[in-house]
Motif scaffolding. Structure first.
Motif, mmCIF file in Angstrom:
data_model
loop_
_atom_site.group_PDB
_atom_site.id
_atom_site.type_symbol
_atom_site.label_atom_id
_atom_site.label_comp_id
_atom_site.label_asym_id
_atom_site.label_seq_id
_atom_site.Cartn_x
_atom_site.Cartn_y
_atom_site.Cartn_z
ATOM 1 N N SER A 96 -7.696 -6.360 11.196
ATOM 2 C CA SER A 96 -7.872 -5.005 11.712
ATOM 3 C C SER A 96 -6.603 -4.180 11.524
ATOM 4 O O SER A 96 -5.539 -4.705 11.191
ATOM 5 C CB SER A 96 -8.229 -5.066 13.195
ATOM 6 O OG SER A 96 -7.161 -5.663 13.932
ATOM 7 N N TRP A 97 -6.705 -2.883 11.770
ATOM 8 C CA TRP A 97 -5.562 -1.997 11.548
ATOM 9 C C TRP A 97 -4.363 -2.392 12.399
ATOM 10 O O TRP A 97 -3.208 -2.254 11.975
ATOM 11 C CB TRP A 97 -5.941 -0.538 11.829
ATOM 12 C CG TRP A 97 -6.245 -0.262 13.279
ATOM 13 C CD1 TRP A 97 -7.455 -0.344 13.909
ATOM 14 C CD2 TRP A 97 -5.306 0.130 14.290
ATOM 15 N NE1 TRP A 97 -7.326 -0.047 15.236
ATOM 16 C CE2 TRP A 97 -6.023 0.258 15.498
ATOM 17 C CE3 TRP A 97 -3.937 0.385 14.288
ATOM 18 C CZ2 TRP A 97 -5.412 0.631 16.689
ATOM 19 C CZ3 TRP A 97 -3.322 0.760 15.482
ATOM 20 C CH2 TRP A 97 -4.066 0.875 16.655
ATOM 21 N N SER A 98 -4.612 -2.911 13.576
ATOM 22 C CA SER A 98 -3.521 -3.285 14.477
ATOM 23 C C SER A 98 -3.033 -4.707 14.248
ATOM 24 O O SER A 98 -1.981 -5.097 14.757
ATOM 25 C CB SER A 98 -3.981 -3.157 15.926
ATOM 26 O OG SER A 98 -4.975 -4.127 16.195
ATOM 27 N N ALA A 117 0.826 -1.202 0.000
ATOM 28 C CA ALA A 117 0.000 0.000 0.000
ATOM 29 C C ALA A 117 0.861 1.253 0.000
ATOM 30 O O ALA A 117 1.923 1.293 0.616
ATOM 31 C CB ALA A 117 -0.899 -0.001 1.228
ATOM 32 N N SER A 118 0.391 2.234 -0.699
ATOM 33 C CA SER A 118 1.054 3.537 -0.648
ATOM 34 C C SER A 118 0.216 4.469 0.202
ATOM 35 O O SER A 118 -0.978 4.252 0.386
ATOM 36 C CB SER A 118 1.198 4.111 -2.056
ATOM 37 O OG SER A 118 -0.081 4.318 -2.628
ATOM 38 N N GLY A 119 0.829 5.472 0.751
ATOM 39 C CA GLY A 119 0.090 6.409 1.588
ATOM 40 C C GLY A 119 0.389 6.199 3.056
ATOM 41 O O GLY A 119 0.603 5.075 3.504
ATOM 42 N N ARG A 120 0.374 7.273 3.788
ATOM 43 C CA ARG A 120 0.760 7.227 5.195
ATOM 44 C C ARG A 120 -0.371 6.772 6.105
ATOM 45 O O ARG A 120 -0.185 6.629 7.293
ATOM 46 C CB ARG A 120 1.246 8.606 5.639
ATOM 47 C CG ARG A 120 2.620 8.955 5.086
ATOM 48 C CD ARG A 120 3.032 10.349 5.476
ATOM 49 N NE ARG A 120 2.304 11.363 4.719
ATOM 50 C CZ ARG A 120 2.521 12.664 4.841
ATOM 51 N NH1 ARG A 120 3.389 13.116 5.722
ATOM 52 N NH2 ARG A 120 1.831 13.517 4.116
ATOM 53 N N SER A 175 -2.044 -11.571 7.537
ATOM 54 C CA SER A 175 -1.176 -10.853 8.468
ATOM 55 C C SER A 175 -0.785 -9.527 7.835
ATOM 56 O O SER A 175 -1.034 -9.299 6.653
ATOM 57 C CB SER A 175 0.073 -11.673 8.802
ATOM 58 O OG SER A 175 0.838 -11.912 7.632
ATOM 59 N N ARG A 176 -0.192 -8.662 8.619
ATOM 60 C CA ARG A 176 0.220 -7.361 8.095
ATOM 61 C C ARG A 176 1.483 -6.890 8.787
ATOM 62 O O ARG A 176 1.764 -7.267 9.935
ATOM 63 C CB ARG A 176 -0.898 -6.335 8.261
ATOM 64 C CG ARG A 176 -1.228 -5.947 9.675
ATOM 65 C CD ARG A 176 -2.503 -5.088 9.735
ATOM 66 N NE ARG A 176 -2.318 -3.803 9.051
ATOM 67 C CZ ARG A 176 -3.332 -3.064 8.612
ATOM 68 N NH1 ARG A 176 -4.587 -3.460 8.764
ATOM 69 N NH2 ARG A 176 -3.088 -1.899 8.010
ATOM 70 N N ASP A 177 2.222 -6.056 8.068
ATOM 71 C CA ASP A 177 3.415 -5.419 8.600
ATOM 72 C C ASP A 177 3.250 -3.929 8.336
ATOM 73 O O ASP A 177 3.482 -3.458 7.207
ATOM 74 C CB ASP A 177 4.664 -5.970 7.908
ATOM 75 C CG ASP A 177 5.952 -5.424 8.499
ATOM 76 O OD1 ASP A 177 5.912 -4.363 9.152
ATOM 77 O OD2 ASP A 177 6.999 -6.039 8.294
ATOM 78 N N ASN A 178 2.825 -3.203 9.331
ATOM 79 C CA ASN A 178 2.543 -1.778 9.133
ATOM 80 C C ASN A 178 3.811 -0.974 8.843
ATOM 81 O O ASN A 178 3.748 0.068 8.199
ATOM 82 C CB ASN A 178 1.816 -1.209 10.340
ATOM 83 C CG ASN A 178 0.365 -1.644 10.382
ATOM 84 O OD1 ASN A 178 -0.198 -2.117 9.388
ATOM 85 N ND2 ASN A 178 -0.263 -1.505 11.543
ATOM 86 N N ALA A 179 4.953 -1.465 9.294
ATOM 87 C CA ALA A 179 6.214 -0.774 8.995
ATOM 88 C C ALA A 179 6.547 -0.860 7.507
ATOM 89 O O ALA A 179 7.236 0.012 6.972
ATOM 90 C CB ALA A 179 7.345 -1.369 9.820
#
Length: 119
Positions: free
Chosen positions: A51-53, A23-26, A70-74
């Motif tokens: 979820s976002w977290s 994803a792009s964008g902050r 899963s996600r890696d927000n970094a």
């Protein structure tokens, strides 16, 4: 939010694939993320959401126990690990972003990535 899915391909039944969605964008870390799929001649269907977290996840019954979101927000990336793949998992897979975790009503969509499972 702009989304770019990748990682699709051809795999034999019983095999595994990992899809990624960059994803792009902050604001990525403030969005829930979902995976959907659409097989030829069928409606698009919900597969998994996170979820976002990353603290909450939901799965369609058809993939529960086989797929993991899963996600890696970094890294602004969400993943879909797909194990024990079946021919009926063949579809174009899409990632999507929403302001709240849900099974429908997503606000942003990426292009799809093709997953083909051979028997």
């Amino acid at each position: 939010v702009q989304l770019q899915a990748s990682g699709g391909g051809l795999v034999q039944a019983g095999g595994s694939l990992r899809l990624s969605c960059a994803a792009s964008g902050r604001t990525f870390s403030s969005h829930a993320m979902g995976w959907f799929r659409q097989a030829p001649g069928k409606e698009r269907e919900f597969v998994a959401a996170i979820s976002w977290s990353g603290g909450s996840t939901y799965y369609a019954d058809s993939v529960k126990g086989r797929f993991t979101i899963s996600r890696d927000n970094a890294k602004n990336t969400v993943y879909l690990q797909m194990n024990s793949l079946k021919p009926e998992d063949t579809a174009v897979y899409y990632c999507a972003a929403s302001f709240q975790i849900a099974t429908a009503g997503y606000d942003y969509w990426g292009q799809g990535t093709q997953v083909t499972v051979s028997s």
